[in-house]
Design a protein around this motif. Structure first.
Motif, PDB file in Angstrom:
ATOM      1  N   VAL A 213      75.713  18.792 102.391  1.00  0.00           N
ATOM      2  CA  VAL A 213      76.206  17.875 101.368  1.00  0.00           C
ATOM      3  C   VAL A 213      77.690  18.152 101.261  1.00  0.00           C
ATOM      4  CG1 VAL A 213      76.206  17.482  98.881  1.00  0.00           C
ATOM      5  CG2 VAL A 213      74.039  17.826 100.068  1.00  0.00           C
ATOM      6  N   ASN A 214      78.522  17.121 101.247  1.00  0.00           N
ATOM      7  CA  ASN A 214      79.961  17.367 101.135  1.00  0.00           C
ATOM      8  C   ASN A 214      80.561  16.603  99.970  1.00  0.00           C
ATOM      9  OD1 ASN A 214      79.815  17.708 104.550  1.00  0.00           O
ATOM     10  ND2 ASN A 214      80.740  19.274 103.266  1.00  0.00           N
ATOM     11  N   THR A 215      81.664  17.150  99.474  1.00  0.00           N
ATOM     12  CA  THR A 215      82.275  16.632  98.256  1.00  0.00           C
ATOM     13  C   THR A 215      83.701  16.175  98.518  1.00  0.00           C
ATOM     14  OG1 THR A 215      80.990  18.276  97.041  1.00  0.00           O
ATOM     15  CG2 THR A 215      82.745  17.186  95.833  1.00  0.00           C
TER      16      THR A 215
ATOM     17  N   LEU B 110      89.991  24.918  95.652  1.00  0.00           N
ATOM     18  CA  LEU B 110      90.158  25.164  97.085  1.00  0.00           C
ATOM     19  C   LEU B 110      89.029  26.029  97.629  1.00  0.00           C
ATOM     20  CD1 LEU B 110      93.951  25.769  97.748  1.00  0.00           C
ATOM     21  CD2 LEU B 110      92.597  23.702  97.979  1.00  0.00           C
TER      22      LEU B 110
ATOM     23  N   PHE C 298      86.824  15.954  96.318  1.00  0.00           N
ATOM     24  CA  PHE C 298      87.173  16.489  95.002  1.00  0.00           C
ATOM     25  C   PHE C 298      88.148  15.584  94.269  1.00  0.00           C
ATOM     26  CE2 PHE C 298      85.452  20.019  97.238  1.00  0.00           C
ATOM     27  CZ  PHE C 298      84.854  20.797  96.268  1.00  0.00           C
TER      28      PHE C 298
ATOM     29  N   ASN D 155      81.777  16.102 108.792  1.00  0.00           N
ATOM     30  CA  ASN D 155      80.599  16.975 108.859  1.00  0.00           C
ATOM     31  C   ASN D 155      79.292  16.196 108.935  1.00  0.00           C
ATOM     32  OD1 ASN D 155      82.062  19.583 108.300  1.00  0.00           O
ATOM     33  ND2 ASN D 155      82.631  18.393 106.504  1.00  0.00           N
TER      34      ASN D 155
ATOM     35  N   ARG E 265      87.763  14.677 105.747  1.00  0.00           N
ATOM     36  CA  ARG E 265      87.354  16.078 105.826  1.00  0.00           C
ATOM     37  C   ARG E 265      85.874  16.230 105.464  1.00  0.00           C
ATOM     38  NH1 ARG E 265      90.022  20.596 101.952  1.00  0.00           N
ATOM     39  NH2 ARG E 265      88.792  19.445 100.433  1.00  0.00           N
ATOM     40  N   ALA E 266      85.409  15.402 104.537  1.00  0.00           N
ATOM     41  CA  ALA E 266      83.993  15.456 104.170  1.00  0.00           C
ATOM     42  C   ALA E 266      83.133  14.739 105.214  1.00  0.00           C
ATOM     43  CB  ALA E 266      83.804  14.835 102.793  1.00  0.00           C
TER      44      ALA E 266
ATOM     45  N   ALA F 181      85.989  23.972  97.722  1.00  0.00           N
ATOM     46  CA  ALA F 181      86.045  23.056  98.861  1.00  0.00           C
ATOM     47  C   ALA F 181      85.645  23.786 100.139  1.00  0.00           C
ATOM     48  CB  ALA F 181      87.446  22.468  98.990  1.00  0.00           C
TER      49      ALA F 181
ATOM     50  N   MET G 140      89.849  32.568 105.750  1.00  0.00           N
ATOM     51  CA  MET G 140      90.543  31.358 106.175  1.00  0.00           C
ATOM     52  C   MET G 140      91.271  30.646 105.041  1.00  0.00           C
ATOM     53  SD  MET G 140      87.476  30.196 108.650  1.00  0.00           S
ATOM     54  CE  MET G 140      88.018  28.673 109.342  1.00  0.00           C
TER      55      MET G 140
ATOM     56  N   PHE H  15      88.174  21.661 109.321  1.00  0.00           N
ATOM     57  CA  PHE H  15      87.757  22.942 108.718  1.00  0.00           C
ATOM     58  C   PHE H  15      86.242  23.140 108.760  1.00  0.00           C
ATOM     59  CE2 PHE H  15      86.557  25.741 105.254  1.00  0.00           C
ATOM     60  CZ  PHE H  15      87.454  26.785 105.404  1.00  0.00           C
ATOM     61  N   GLY H  16      85.513  22.101 108.337  1.00  0.00           N
ATOM     62  CA  GLY H  16      84.056  22.222 108.276  1.00  0.00           C
ATOM     63  C   GLY H  16      83.437  22.503 109.635  1.00  0.00           C
TER      64      GLY H  16
ATOM     65  N   ASP I 176      82.011  24.276 100.075  1.00  0.00           N
ATOM     66  CA  ASP I 176      81.379  22.967 100.228  1.00  0.00           C
ATOM     67  C   ASP I 176      81.357  22.539 101.692  1.00  0.00           C
ATOM     68  OD1 ASP I 176      80.526  20.404  98.724  1.00  0.00           O
ATOM     69  OD2 ASP I 176      82.029  19.684 100.139  1.00  0.00           O
ATOM     70  N   LEU I 177      82.420  22.897 102.417  1.00  0.00           N
ATOM     71  CA  LEU I 177      82.524  22.495 103.824  1.00  0.00           C
ATOM     72  C   LEU I 177      81.769  23.440 104.748  1.00  0.00           C
ATOM     73  CD1 LEU I 177      86.256  21.481 103.672  1.00  0.00           C
ATOM     74  CD2 LEU I 177      84.362  19.944 104.131  1.00  0.00           C
ATOM     75  N   GLY I 178      81.052  24.403 104.141  1.00  0.00           N
ATOM     76  CA  GLY I 178      80.173  25.244 104.952  1.00  0.00           C
ATOM     77  C   GLY I 178      80.695  26.642 105.217  1.00  0.00           C
ATOM     78  N   ALA I 179      81.830  27.006 104.619  1.00  0.00           N
ATOM     79  CA  ALA I 179      82.375  28.337 104.863  1.00  0.00           C
ATOM     80  C   ALA I 179      81.581  29.368 104.056  1.00  0.00           C
ATOM     81  CB  ALA I 179      83.849  28.397 104.474  1.00  0.00           C
TER      82      ALA I 179
ATOM     83  N   LEU J 160      92.908  19.755  99.061  1.00  0.00           N
ATOM     84  CA  LEU J 160      93.261  19.971 100.467  1.00  0.00           C
ATOM     85  C   LEU J 160      93.895  21.348 100.604  1.00  0.00           C
ATOM     86  CD1 LEU J 160      94.794  16.489 101.354  1.00  0.00           C
ATOM     87  CD2 LEU J 160      92.459  17.287 101.677  1.00  0.00           C
TER      88      LEU J 160
END
Lengths: 313, 327
Positions: free
Chosen positions: B78-80, A214, B82, B151, B147-148, A217, A231, B99-100, A220-223, B87
């Motif tokens: 770059v997004n993953t 988590l 998983f 972005n 979700r990936a 993730a 968050m 989220f991103g 990875d999503l930019g946080a 989630l």
């Protein structure tokens, strides 16, 4: 010789009882919870209700006899400035202790949940639990000596040529004092020390349940690490922090020994209950004081639930 | 055209374990690239190196021409997706997808709109208010994908994304991923241990074993001309036999002979049938040809020989792939 497809019923009282329990799962569950329901329902809740009722009685000011008539007079007395100050002082202390415990516990719990393995994990548990194995009174008295004017802490500050710092801290109005052992600051330090394990363990358990992917993730999503913490990690650890804060908060609200041994001598709720029901013989007022932490904790839990502290459970 | 990802002598060692060992490859812009290998082969570590969860012990990684070493995951476009979706359990589907954008400071109205769009893209329009925990495995998979994708990453990494799905759903998602990749024109890097999945989905496949890349090429190249005994056997199982036995190459060399290229032929060489297993579309025969064990896949029929019987088999010399002496 052939073996049967179904074995013959077992004999023996225990074996038959066990077989019966397996055939009647609902009865089994009922029998298992019965003792605890009796204990909680009658002995514990019953006593609490009796206490609550006492708080609605009053004491005759001349004879000192409890009058068994419904009145809110005792609660009105609770709001007198001198009594209200006790409540405010205790709640402020409990809040400060809870906040400090959470801040101190989080990194420790995080380390234990994320990085400690095997031997290190065992060491962590022993380190956290060990203080709980020794007598509470011994620890508090030990702290009194540590914090005293002639104590080791003053000496250490002197050796480090930091006496000025200690003096500056003690010079702070309200929380300071003649020495740490007779100041609110001292009471606060001892409270945090004594209740810290009750915060670390639930926070660690909550963090342990947060899957490592988590956080990956989130990253990875930019946080950024700060955003991941705010968050993802913090919301998921919140049930543990709330559980821990229930301990630190309610234990501080009810304690009457620590502020008596280490502190400024001004009363906390626990001490007020102690003196009212003992020397003063004012059982209704003592009961009313006791109701205060219960109400505060009730409001606290309700608020925590409203804020979604238990959503991740 | 700049390559999407290039690995130059990249190693990632964990203590004495060489998870990735001196690997070189390039992933082209807009291609569907599969990294195939058994567990522990280093394929997932390569993916994590691209994502930034791992840093190389040695070598250089470039993503669209920019050095990626030392760059944290949150500074990479770059997004993953998983393996177990990862989630966020304390958010609903829309919050997960948004989220991103939220961490990048996109306003609420805009990110809600983008999240709904991404959900529609994976055919989950209207699921925004649900909890992630209330979805089925296939739906969670789609949420993770949305979700990936929301972005608009330069490279999308997929870590065994279909591993937890049952066969039917898996095939459906394979097609859908392919469709999405074509429609969006994105670079997809897909990690799998399922050779059929890799062959059917990817533009190019890289085969990994023991931290090293064994071979990279189109699915057909990998299947038809495996470079080593390992690739021949891992990708679609093969009969690895001495080249001269198969009727090609030089003595001392090895050759790969695909089971489906062996046929029953009255004019062929005599072999003994050891085992016979019915697989529906094909029948798998275990054969012994002059002391050499062979596996053959033949069409089901009434006249198939029983185990223990003798039969005659043949293959085209052109179908034999010689791998050289070192294979």
């Amino acid at each position: 010789m052939t073996s049967p497809a179904i074995f013959a019923p077992r004999s023996g009282v225990l074996a038959r009882a066990a077989d019966w329990a397996i055939r009647h799962p609902r009865m089994f569950v009922f029998l298992m919870v019965l003792p605890i329901v009796l204990w909680l329902g009658i002995v514990y809740i019953g006593a609490l209700i009796a206490l609550l009722m006492q708080s609605f009685f009053s004491i005759d000011e001349f004879s000192g006899v409890v009058q068994h008539e419904f009145t809110l007079k005792t609660y009105a007395e609770l709001l007198r400035p001198s009594n209200f100050a006790i409540i405010a002082r205790t709640v402020a202390m409990a809040a400060a202790v809870t906040l400090a415990s959470a801040v101190l516990a989080f990194p420790m719990a995080y380390f234990a949940a994320r990085y400690a393995r095997g031997k290190w994990k065992a060491l962590f548990y022993i380190g956290v639990m060990l203080p709980l194995w020794s007598s509470y009174l011994v620890k508090v008295y030990a702290w009194k000596l540590v914090l005293a004017k002639e104590g080791i802490l003053t000496w250490i500050f002197a050796q480090l040529h930091l006496s000025w710092l200690l003096d500056a801290v003690l010079a702070i109005p309200v929380v300071g004092g003649n020495s740490l052992s007779v100041s609110y600051l001292g009471t606060f330090i001892v409270f945090v020390y004594i209740w810290l394990p009750y915060m670390i363990i639930p926070v660690q358990a909550a963090l342990e349940r947060v899957p490592a992917p988590l956080l990956e993730a989130a990253s990875d999503l930019g946080a950024t690490p700060k955003q991941s913490f705010r968050m993802v990690l913090l919301p998921l650890a919140l049930p543990g922090i709330v559980a821990g804060s229930i301990f630190t908060f309610s234990l501080t609200l009810g304690d009457y020994i620590i502020p008596q041994i280490v502190g400024s001598g001004r009363l906390f709720i626990g001490q007020a209950v102690y003196t009212q029901q003992g020397t003063a013989g004012n059982i209704p007022l003592a009961a009313a004081f006791t109701v205060v932490p219960i109400v505060i904790m009730g409001v606290y839990l309700w608020g925590a639930r409203k804020m979604g502290a238990f959503d991740a459970l | 055209m700049t390559d999407a990802v290039s690995f130059r002598g990249v190693s990632r060692h964990f203590g004495s374990v060489r998870a990735v060992d001196a690997v070189d490859f390039d992933i082209r812009d807009g291609e569907f690239f599969a990294m195939l290998g058994p567990s522990g082969s280093g394929k997932t570590t390569c993916l994590r190196l691209i994502a930034g969860f791992e840093q190389p012990t040695a070598g250089h990684i470039e993503i669209y021409g920019t050095r990626a070493e030392g760059v944290p995951p949150y500074r990479r476009n770059v997004n993953t997706v998983f393996q177990n979706y990862a989630l966020f359990p304390h958010m609903n589907v829309r919050e997960n997808v948004a989220f991103g954008l939220r961490v990048k400071g996109v306003g609420k109205a805009e990110r809600t709109r983008a999240a709904e769009e991404a959900l529609a893209l994976v055919e989950l329009a209207g699921y925004g208010d649900r909890r992630a925990g209330a979805l089925s495995g296939g739906q969670r998979q789609r949420v993770a994908l949305a979700r990936a994708l929301v972005n608009k990453p330069k490279v999308l990494l997929l870590d065994e994304p279909l591993g937890a799905l049952d066969l039917k759903l898996r095939e459906q998602m394979q097609e859908e991923l392919r469709r999405l990749q074509r429609a969006l024109g994105l670079t997809f890097v897909f990690v799998t241990h399922d050779q059929e999945e890799a062959l059917s989905m990817a533009d190019r496949v890289a085969v990994f074993a023991d931290g090293k890349m064994q071979q990279v090429g189109t699915p057909e190249e990998i299947y038809r001309r495996p470079s080593s005994r390992f690739v021949a056997d891992f990708v679609g199982s093969s009969n690895v036999v001495p080249a001269d036995f198969a009727g090609a190459g030089q003595p001392g060399e090895w050759a790969s002979l695909r089971p489906e290229d062996i046929r029953l032929d009255a004019d062929g060489r005599e072999a003994t049938v050891l085992t016979r297993a019915y697989h529906g579309r094909v029948v798998k025969l275990g054969l012994d040809l002059g002391g050499q064990a062979l596996t053959a896949l033949v069409a089901p029929g009434d006249t198939l020989p029983e185990p223990g019987a003798r039969t005659r088999i043949a293959w085209d010399a052109a179908k034999v792939h010689v791998m050289g002496a070192g294979a």
